[in-house]
Design an enzyme around this catalytic site. Structure first.
Site, PDB file in Angstrom:
ATOM      1  N   TRP A   1      29.272 -18.407  -4.001  1.00 28.74           N
ATOM      2  CA  TRP A   1      30.716 -18.124  -4.029  1.00 28.74           C
ATOM      3  C   TRP A   1      31.152 -17.704  -5.426  1.00 28.74           C
ATOM      4  O   TRP A   1      31.915 -16.761  -5.602  1.00 28.74           O
ATOM      5  CB  TRP A   1      31.519 -19.335  -3.531  1.00 28.74           C
ATOM      6  CG  TRP A   1      31.717 -19.249  -2.041  1.00 28.74           C
ATOM      7  CD1 TRP A   1      30.969 -19.861  -1.087  1.00 28.74           C
ATOM      8  CD2 TRP A   1      32.690 -18.456  -1.353  1.00 28.74           C
ATOM      9  NE1 TRP A   1      31.421 -19.494   0.157  1.00 28.74           N
ATOM     10  CE2 TRP A   1      32.476 -18.642   0.029  1.00 28.74           C
ATOM     11  CE3 TRP A   1      33.720 -17.613  -1.749  1.00 28.74           C
ATOM     12  CZ2 TRP A   1      33.259 -18.011   1.011  1.00 28.74           C
ATOM     13  CZ3 TRP A   1      34.506 -16.979  -0.784  1.00 28.74           C
ATOM     14  CH2 TRP A   1      34.276 -17.183   0.576  1.00 28.74           C
TER      15      TRP A   1
ATOM     16  N   TRP B   1      16.065 -17.212  -5.398  1.00 22.89           N
ATOM     17  CA  TRP B   1      17.522 -17.340  -5.574  1.00 22.89           C
ATOM     18  C   TRP B   1      17.974 -18.749  -5.167  1.00 22.89           C
ATOM     19  O   TRP B   1      18.875 -19.335  -5.762  1.00 22.89           O
ATOM     20  CB  TRP B   1      18.268 -16.279  -4.751  1.00 22.89           C
ATOM     21  CG  TRP B   1      18.427 -14.983  -5.501  1.00 22.89           C
ATOM     22  CD1 TRP B   1      17.677 -13.859  -5.340  1.00 22.89           C
ATOM     23  CD2 TRP B   1      19.384 -14.691  -6.548  1.00 22.89           C
ATOM     24  NE1 TRP B   1      18.114 -12.880  -6.212  1.00 22.89           N
ATOM     25  CE2 TRP B   1      19.151 -13.366  -6.961  1.00 22.89           C
ATOM     26  CE3 TRP B   1      20.397 -15.420  -7.166  1.00 22.89           C
ATOM     27  CZ2 TRP B   1      19.910 -12.743  -7.967  1.00 22.89           C
ATOM     28  CZ3 TRP B   1      21.157 -14.810  -8.167  1.00 22.89           C
ATOM     29  CH2 TRP B   1      20.903 -13.498  -8.553  1.00 22.89           C
TER      30      TRP B   1
ATOM     31  N   GLU C   1      13.874 -13.930  -2.797  1.00 24.05           N
ATOM     32  CA  GLU C   1      15.052 -14.562  -2.175  1.00 24.05           C
ATOM     33  C   GLU C   1      14.911 -16.078  -2.181  1.00 24.05           C
ATOM     34  O   GLU C   1      15.878 -16.806  -2.423  1.00 24.05           O
ATOM     35  CB  GLU C   1      15.262 -14.036  -0.748  1.00 24.05           C
ATOM     36  CG  GLU C   1      15.639 -12.564  -0.684  1.00 24.05           C
ATOM     37  CD  GLU C   1      16.818 -12.192  -1.587  1.00 24.05           C
ATOM     38  OE1 GLU C   1      17.825 -12.912  -1.595  1.00 24.05           O
ATOM     39  OE2 GLU C   1      16.709 -11.178  -2.306  1.00 24.05           O
TER      40      GLU C   1
ATOM     41  N   TRP D   1      38.019 -19.089  -4.784  1.00 24.57           N
ATOM     42  CA  TRP D   1      36.682 -19.188  -4.163  1.00 24.57           C
ATOM     43  C   TRP D   1      36.441 -20.559  -3.565  1.00 24.57           C
ATOM     44  O   TRP D   1      35.686 -20.711  -2.603  1.00 24.57           O
ATOM     45  CB  TRP D   1      35.574 -18.831  -5.174  1.00 24.57           C
ATOM     46  CG  TRP D   1      35.467 -19.750  -6.367  1.00 24.57           C
ATOM     47  CD1 TRP D   1      36.072 -19.576  -7.581  1.00 24.57           C
ATOM     48  CD2 TRP D   1      34.725 -20.976  -6.467  1.00 24.57           C
ATOM     49  NE1 TRP D   1      35.755 -20.616  -8.423  1.00 24.57           N
ATOM     50  CE2 TRP D   1      34.924 -21.485  -7.770  1.00 24.57           C
ATOM     51  CE3 TRP D   1      33.911 -21.682  -5.587  1.00 24.57           C
ATOM     52  CZ2 TRP D   1      34.355 -22.678  -8.206  1.00 24.57           C
ATOM     53  CZ3 TRP D   1      33.324 -22.874  -6.023  1.00 24.57           C
ATOM     54  CH2 TRP D   1      33.552 -23.362  -7.317  1.00 24.57           C
TER      55      TRP D   1
ATOM     56  N   ASN E   1      23.445 -12.630   5.074  1.00 20.92           N
ATOM     57  CA  ASN E   1      23.795 -12.645   3.652  1.00 20.92           C
ATOM     58  C   ASN E   1      24.742 -11.514   3.257  1.00 20.92           C
ATOM     59  O   ASN E   1      25.713 -11.712   2.516  1.00 20.92           O
ATOM     60  CB  ASN E   1      22.523 -12.574   2.805  1.00 20.92           C
ATOM     61  CG  ASN E   1      22.826 -12.646   1.323  1.00 20.92           C
ATOM     62  OD1 ASN E   1      23.403 -13.618   0.853  1.00 20.92           O
ATOM     63  ND2 ASN E   1      22.479 -11.596   0.598  1.00 20.92           N
TER      64      ASN E   1
ATOM     65  N   TRP F   1      44.752 -17.257  -9.233  1.00 24.71           N
ATOM     66  CA  TRP F   1      44.508 -17.330  -7.790  1.00 24.71           C
ATOM     67  C   TRP F   1      45.814 -17.595  -7.061  1.00 24.71           C
ATOM     68  O   TRP F   1      46.671 -18.317  -7.559  1.00 24.71           O
ATOM     69  CB  TRP F   1      43.523 -18.462  -7.473  1.00 24.71           C
ATOM     70  CG  TRP F   1      42.196 -18.364  -8.142  1.00 24.71           C
ATOM     71  CD1 TRP F   1      41.721 -19.172  -9.125  1.00 24.71           C
ATOM     72  CD2 TRP F   1      41.163 -17.400  -7.884  1.00 24.71           C
ATOM     73  NE1 TRP F   1      40.451 -18.776  -9.504  1.00 24.71           N
ATOM     74  CE2 TRP F   1      40.078 -17.694  -8.757  1.00 24.71           C
ATOM     75  CE3 TRP F   1      41.031 -16.323  -7.008  1.00 24.71           C
ATOM     76  CZ2 TRP F   1      38.906 -16.953  -8.774  1.00 24.71           C
ATOM     77  CZ3 TRP F   1      39.861 -15.590  -7.030  1.00 24.71           C
ATOM     78  CH2 TRP F   1      38.818 -15.903  -7.903  1.00 24.71           C
TER      79      TRP F   1
HETATM   80  P1  FAD Z   1      16.254 -14.696   4.322  1.00 24.17           P
HETATM   81  O1  FAD Z   1      16.673 -13.338   3.871  1.00 24.17           O
HETATM   82  O2  FAD Z   1      15.227 -14.768   5.385  1.00 24.17           O
HETATM   83  O3  FAD Z   1      15.756 -15.463   3.006  1.00 24.17           O
HETATM   84  C1  FAD Z   1      14.835 -16.556   3.051  1.00 24.17           C
HETATM   85  C2  FAD Z   1      15.440 -17.756   2.379  1.00 24.17           C
HETATM   86  O4  FAD Z   1      15.732 -17.472   1.010  1.00 24.17           O
HETATM   87  C3  FAD Z   1      16.753 -18.199   2.979  1.00 24.17           C
HETATM   88  O5  FAD Z   1      16.555 -18.999   4.121  1.00 24.17           O
HETATM   89  C4  FAD Z   1      17.395 -18.951   1.816  1.00 24.17           C
HETATM   90  O6  FAD Z   1      16.914 -20.269   1.732  1.00 24.17           O
HETATM   91  C5  FAD Z   1      16.911 -18.173   0.606  1.00 24.17           C
HETATM   92  N1  FAD Z   1      17.931 -17.190   0.203  1.00 24.17           N
HETATM   93  C6  FAD Z   1      18.052 -15.916   0.624  1.00 24.17           C
HETATM   94  N2  FAD Z   1      19.082 -15.315  -0.006  1.00 24.17           N
HETATM   95  C7  FAD Z   1      19.622 -16.245  -0.825  1.00 24.17           C
HETATM   96  C8  FAD Z   1      20.717 -16.242  -1.744  1.00 24.17           C
HETATM   97  N3  FAD Z   1      21.446 -15.131  -1.964  1.00 24.17           N
HETATM   98  N4  FAD Z   1      21.006 -17.379  -2.412  1.00 24.17           N
HETATM   99  C9  FAD Z   1      20.271 -18.498  -2.228  1.00 24.17           C
HETATM  100  N5  FAD Z   1      19.219 -18.559  -1.375  1.00 24.17           N
HETATM  101  C10 FAD Z   1      18.902 -17.444  -0.688  1.00 24.17           C
HETATM  102  N6  FAD Z   1      22.504 -20.100   1.631  1.00 24.17           N
HETATM  103  C11 FAD Z   1      22.301 -21.358   2.070  1.00 24.17           C
HETATM  104  O7  FAD Z   1      21.155 -21.720   2.387  1.00 24.17           O
HETATM  105  N7  FAD Z   1      23.346 -22.254   2.177  1.00 24.17           N
HETATM  106  C12 FAD Z   1      24.620 -21.911   1.844  1.00 24.17           C
HETATM  107  O8  FAD Z   1      25.527 -22.752   1.925  1.00 24.17           O
HETATM  108  C13 FAD Z   1      24.864 -20.575   1.418  1.00 24.17           C
HETATM  109  N8  FAD Z   1      26.125 -20.159   1.126  1.00 24.17           N
HETATM  110  C14 FAD Z   1      26.332 -18.852   0.728  1.00 24.17           C
HETATM  111  C15 FAD Z   1      27.638 -18.431   0.424  1.00 24.17           C
HETATM  112  C16 FAD Z   1      27.883 -17.120   0.036  1.00 24.17           C
HETATM  113  C17 FAD Z   1      29.296 -16.680  -0.306  1.00 24.17           C
HETATM  114  C18 FAD Z   1      26.813 -16.207  -0.061  1.00 24.17           C
HETATM  115  C19 FAD Z   1      27.045 -14.782  -0.491  1.00 24.17           C
HETATM  116  C20 FAD Z   1      25.512 -16.618   0.206  1.00 24.17           C
HETATM  117  C21 FAD Z   1      25.253 -17.933   0.602  1.00 24.17           C
HETATM  118  N9  FAD Z   1      23.947 -18.381   0.908  1.00 24.17           N
HETATM  119  C22 FAD Z   1      23.746 -19.673   1.312  1.00 24.17           C
HETATM  120  C23 FAD Z   1      22.774 -17.523   0.624  1.00 24.17           C
HETATM  121  C24 FAD Z   1      22.283 -16.625   1.774  1.00 24.17           C
HETATM  122  O9  FAD Z   1      23.333 -15.910   2.344  1.00 24.17           O
HETATM  123  C25 FAD Z   1      21.544 -17.394   2.872  1.00 24.17           C
HETATM  124  O10 FAD Z   1      20.579 -18.249   2.310  1.00 24.17           O
HETATM  125  C26 FAD Z   1      20.836 -16.434   3.824  1.00 24.17           C
HETATM  126  O11 FAD Z   1      21.753 -15.556   4.406  1.00 24.17           O
HETATM  127  C27 FAD Z   1      20.086 -17.203   4.874  1.00 24.17           C
HETATM  128  O12 FAD Z   1      19.563 -16.352   5.867  1.00 24.17           O
HETATM  129  P2  FAD Z   1      18.011 -16.197   6.072  1.00 24.17           P
HETATM  130  O13 FAD Z   1      17.365 -17.540   6.169  1.00 24.17           O
HETATM  131  O14 FAD Z   1      17.807 -15.273   7.222  1.00 24.17           O
HETATM  132  O15 FAD Z   1      17.569 -15.493   4.723  1.00 24.17           O
END
Ligand code: FAD
Length: 477
Positions: A380, A276, A273, A357, A339, A304
């Site tokens: 997005w 990502w 993650e 989007w 997420n 759109w």
């Molecule tokens: P955890 O599951 O604990 O993951 C650890 C870290 O991994 C996160 O803190 C984050 O830095 C990174 N991570 C995890 N999943 C993703 C992912 N899918 N994409 C990129 N990094 C990820 N994340 C943001 O930090 N900023 C945003 O503006 C953002 N916008 C998003 C918009 C959409 C439409 C979607 C679907 C996802 C977005 N995310 C964004 C990614 C993700 O949802 C969040 O990083 C995550 O929910 C953060 O929660 P956590 O720290 O508990 O994640």
């Protein structure tokens, strides 16, 4: 350790940006090695609106600066304006010979930084820029033919994991500071609006809080992460994203902290993650046009719709689809969204409502405390089907089934939609399917204290698929 400088020490200026921490901050360490440090924050007024963080992120920053200033014993200088004007002035004022900052990856900031570094060098200053927010520098990862990766798995497996391991975290440097004179602008806690005070009840902010959050996650969340991370009501996600977004903790710290702290599967999933997040930044560096343009060009012609009323009802959590509404209200109340729910609400906006989007991206930009241009835009586009390695457009989430699967006892819905809390669990996912007697017994009156669905899930899905079929047909002509 913090000490104060004597008159004749060589002076370095560290420009804090999205690196609001002392530990594992390579650029700050380079400033500390050089001599006495002037720590500076600039509220940058030059970033264009579609790259600039919104209200929730900026609220977090203000509080984070207070925490950082405390750690610097009140010596952080606070300026507002154009860094290209302010920094040369500060260099002259303090007799600075080295300027340090952590690299940023937003296209406009990168372009500006390059010009600024040149003009500072022309003033006789050494500019030291360090990667402090990514595990791998995006410029160092490429396919064997030299072109950038476009798909996540080879990027991570063949690019990142085959490259040298990420830097191991650095300790906080011993800092010798140039003391701030009373006449120099410092960090002042700003007055807060009502919604900001409410956000403040949800979070503890700053570098120390980031480490406390990490420790709690290592103790209670990481074991079971791989299977639990998709369930919003379970404690398996770290909620570290806002701390990463402001640089209160580094990804390197997380990468190494999880080692050996849970099963190999959980650790690998968590690191994937983090990867990502790397991939999103990598894409932004190599395909900067994705801030405004679809990564897959055929989506330029996508039909759109524009509808402010539909958009407002999505923003306010008044769509009549409980999991979407609960999620949107959670976002407003906490500045954060799990997420799985980000994917559900983004799919609903772009597919069931057929709204662009970028409309959703802008709302998230304004309301997320973890807003990050790269992750927000890439995610997005990913959900909308037009991004790199995107979910195929025709895979449209059914929000009712998503709720049944990932909020099986309906507790997330009940927390954010108290008007549905008295319904039996299955009816919470789709209250319009419950009998009138069941709804009345639970005090629910559709169209009165909770909306009817604003779209038919079946008809809107068919409409989205038809729109997609049209662009596919026109691009394969
Ligand atoms: P955890 O599951 O604990 O993951 C650890 C870290 O991994 C996160 O803190 C984050 O830095 C990174 N991570 C995890 N999943 C993703 C992912 N899918 N994409 C990129 N990094 C990820 N994340 C943001 O930090 N900023 C945003 O503006 C953002 N916008 C998003 C918009 C959409 C439409 C979607 C679907 C996802 C977005 N995310 C964004 C990614 C993700 O949802 C969040 O990083 C995550 O929910 C953060 O929660 P956590 O720290 O508990 O994640």
């Amino acid at each position: 350790m913090i000490a104060f400088a004597s008159e004749n020490a060589p002076v370095a200026l560290h420009w804090f940006r999205s690196d609001l921490r002392l530990r594992d901050n390579p650029a700050l360490t380079e400033a500390a090695r050089f001599g006495a440090v002037v720590p500076v924050w600039i509220d940058d007024t030059t970033i264009p609106p579609n790259e600039a963080p919104g209200a929730a992120y900026r609220w977090w920053t203000r509080r984070s600066l207070v925490a950082l200033d405390d750690a610097l014993k009140g010596n952080l200088r606070f300026f507002r304006g154009d860094p290209s004007v302010l920094l040369p002035d500060l260099v002259r004022r303090y007799g600075v010979r080295r300027v340090t900052w952590t690299e940023a990856y937003e296209p406009c900031v990168r372009a500006r930084d390059t010009l600024l570094a040149t003009s500072l060098t022309e003033l006789g200053v050494e500019v030291v820029r360090r990667n402090g927010s990514l595990l791998w520098d995006p410029e160092t990862i490429a396919k064997p033919d030299g072109t950038p990766y476009r798909v996540f798995t080879p990027f991570f497996q063949k690019g990142c994991l085959a490259a040298p391991s990420p830097r191991t975290p650095l300790p906080a440097p011993d800092l010798t500071l140039v003391p701030r004179a009373a006449s120099e602008p410092g960090v002042e806690p700003a007055p807060e609006a009502e919604w900001e005070r409410k956000l403040g009840t949800q979070w503890t902010i700053g570098e120390a809080a980031a480490h406390t959050r990490l420790d709690a996650f290592l103790a209670n969340g990481l074991a079971g992460y791989a299977s639990g991370r998709d369930f919003p009501a379970r404690p398996h996600t770290s909620r570290l994203s806002p701390y990463l977004a402001h640089g209160e903790i580094s990804p390197n710290t997380l990468w190494y902290a999880v080692a050996g702290r849970a099963s190999a599967r959980d650790v690998a999933k968590f690191r994937a993650e983090l990867a990502w997040r790397e991939f999103a930044h990598y894409l932004l560096v190599h395909f900067p046009q994705m801030v405004t343009e679809p990564f897959r060009p055929e989506f330029t012609a996508f039909p759109w719709e524009e509808d402010d009323t539909l958009c407002r009802r999505w923003q306010r959590g008044e769509t009549g689809i409980p999991i979407v509404d609960a999620a949107m209200r959670a976002l407003w109340r906490t500045g954060y969204l799990h997420n799985r729910l980000r994917m559900v609400v983004a799919s609903f906006l772009t597919k069931n409502q057929l709204l662009h989007w970028r409309v959703g991206e802008a709302w998230f930009r304004d309301t997320l405390v973890d807003y990050t241009l790269a992750s927000n835009v890439a995610s997005w586009q990913w959900v909308a089907g037009c991004g790199a390695d995107a979910a195929p457009y025709f895979r449209i989430f059914n929000p009712v089934l998503q709720a049944e699967k990932f909020d099986p006892d309906g507790s997330f819905i009940a927390t954010y939609l108290p008007e549905l809390a008295k319904l039996p669990t299955p009816a919470r996912f789709a209250p319009w399917t419950a009998s009138e007697a069941t709804r009345e017994a639970a005090g629910l009156f559709l169209g009165k204290n909770y909306p009817q669905p604003i779209v038919s899930l079946v008809a809107s899905r068919a409409r989205a698929l038809a729109a997609y079929a049209r662009i596919k047909a026109s691009t394969s002509d």
